[in-house]
Scaffold this active site. Structure first.
Site, mmCIF file in Angstrom:
data_model
loop_
_atom_site.group_PDB
_atom_site.id
_atom_site.type_symbol
_atom_site.label_atom_id
_atom_site.label_comp_id
_atom_site.label_asym_id
_atom_site.label_seq_id
_atom_site.Cartn_x
_atom_site.Cartn_y
_atom_site.Cartn_z
ATOM 1 N N THR A 137 60.671 2.329 58.157
ATOM 2 C CA THR A 137 61.104 3.432 57.278
ATOM 3 C C THR A 137 62.627 3.376 57.172
ATOM 4 O OG1 THR A 137 61.527 4.996 59.075
ATOM 5 C CG2 THR A 137 59.267 4.907 58.228
ATOM 6 N N ILE A 194 57.545 8.349 56.831
ATOM 7 C CA ILE A 194 56.252 8.791 57.371
ATOM 8 C C ILE A 194 55.805 10.104 56.726
ATOM 9 C CG2 ILE A 194 55.139 9.657 59.477
ATOM 10 C CD1 ILE A 194 56.913 7.561 61.028
ATOM 11 N N TYR A 208 67.078 12.805 71.289
ATOM 12 C CA TYR A 208 65.856 12.480 70.535
ATOM 13 C C TYR A 208 64.653 12.418 71.484
ATOM 14 C CZ TYR A 208 62.826 9.816 67.312
ATOM 15 O OH TYR A 208 61.805 9.392 66.508
ATOM 16 N N SER A 261 56.959 10.671 69.162
ATOM 17 C CA SER A 261 57.461 9.282 69.188
ATOM 18 C C SER A 261 57.085 8.668 70.526
ATOM 19 C CB SER A 261 58.986 9.265 69.048
ATOM 20 O OG SER A 261 59.500 7.974 69.321
ATOM 21 N N ASP A 279 61.771 18.928 51.967
ATOM 22 C CA ASP A 279 62.804 17.988 52.443
ATOM 23 C C ASP A 279 64.169 18.595 52.143
ATOM 24 O OD1 ASP A 279 64.282 15.479 53.135
ATOM 25 O OD2 ASP A 279 62.269 14.658 53.167
ATOM 26 N N LYS A 312 61.309 14.825 71.321
ATOM 27 C CA LYS A 312 59.940 14.325 71.116
ATOM 28 C C LYS A 312 59.043 14.642 72.309
ATOM 29 C CE LYS A 312 60.807 12.722 67.024
ATOM 30 N NZ LYS A 312 60.209 13.344 65.840
#
Ligand code: NAP
Length: 258
Positions: free
Chosen positions: A194, A21, A159, A146, A40, A163
């Site tokens: 992805t 993404i 996670y 997310s 990155d 988010k």
């Protein structure tokens, strides 16, 4: 009717931009003429994306190795990005890890790694580029959240928390920064094809079919479909949108409410 200055042409930092993404966001923003700082973990991969984007879209681009869980690397990355591209006018925070671990498997190390990358990096990058964003019109930030923030998932509480934090913190920062004309929004993807998602599904292909059953449009999303939502929110087309969550999930959340 107000005239629309379609897009500011100011440089944008995109984190996690060597893959998935984040990469699609860097390409999409470059396509409309915005210089891009590709951040990155791996310098070679970031440099390769920056070179490709610069060549294809005739914009300035720089690839930098920045581990966004390290606040010193964030500071250095902002300085290097500004030196290469000029004052920074926006941020897309796409770097993220899934940190799969149920409550029983969860360790303090996993919790910190997920929260530092997915959430903590966002306010500290914003803080570092704030003087630049204040000095230019149309500055905007998009945090990649997310649908997990809304739905939750037993496999990754850290996670989900990170988010959910992106959503609520973005609303707080939108409140603080609105007086400077800076907009802060979130994009919540559903299941997007992805490396992060597909590597996670390798061991459990049946989960892919279960995902698809929950998606009204019946398929996984493409990174470019998330990037077009991000590009919209980064543009002056979205000049009256701040503190918002834009869900890009093919109808996943909706189907689970039926
Ligand atoms: P991806 O293909 O794995 O891309 C994430 C990128 O972030 C990778 O290049 C990764 O590098 C990099 N990264 C990881 N840790 C980093 C760090 N500490 N500093 C800098 N970069 C780091 O994953 P993606 O699916 O595109 O995910 C992008 C964002 O979308 C994430 O925030 C993710 O949570 C979110 N999202 C994805 C989906 C989905 O279905 N794919 C759904 C909802 C939300 P390495 O590969 O070297 O680790």
């Amino acid at each position: 009717m107000r005239s629309i200055n379609y897009l500011p042409a100011t440089p944008v930092i995109v984190t996690g931009a060597a893959s998935g993404i984040g990469r699609a966001c860097a390409e999409s923003l470059a396509q409309v003429g915005r210089p891009v700082a590709v951040w990155d973990l791996d310098a070679g991969k970031a440099g390769a994306v920056a070179d490709a984007v610069a060549q294809e879209h005739s914009v300035k681009a720089i690839g930098l190795a920045v581990d966004v869980s390290d606040l010193d690397q964030i500071s250095a990355g902002v300085i290097a990005s500004r030196e290469a591209l000029g004052p920074i006018g926006g941020l897309v925070h796409g770097a993220g890890i899934s940190g799969v671990a149920t409550l029983e498997q969860l360790t303090p190390e996993t919790w910190s790694a997920v929260l530092d990358i997915n959430l903590r990096a966002l306010p500290f990058i914003i803080k570092a580029i704030l003087p630049d964003m204040k000095s230019q019109s149309g500055s905007a930030v998009v945090g990649i959240a997310s649908i997990n923030a809304t739905l939750g998932n037993m496999m990754n509480p850290a996670y989900s928390a990170s988010k959910g934090g992106v959503l609520s913190m973005s609303r707080a920062l939108a409140d603080e920064l609105a007086m400077h004309g800076i907009r802060i929004n979130s994009v919540s993807p559903g299941q997007i094809e992805t490396p992060m998602l597909m590597q996670g599904l390798e061991a459990v292909p049946e989960v892919l079919e279960a995902f698809k059953r929950h998606i009204l449009l019946g398929r996984l999303g493409d990174s470019a479909e998330v990037a077009s939502a991000v590009r919209f929110l980064m543009s002056s087309e979205a000049s009256y949108i701040t503190a918002a969550e834009l869900v890009v999930d093919g109808g996943n959340i909706s189907s689970q409410r039926q």
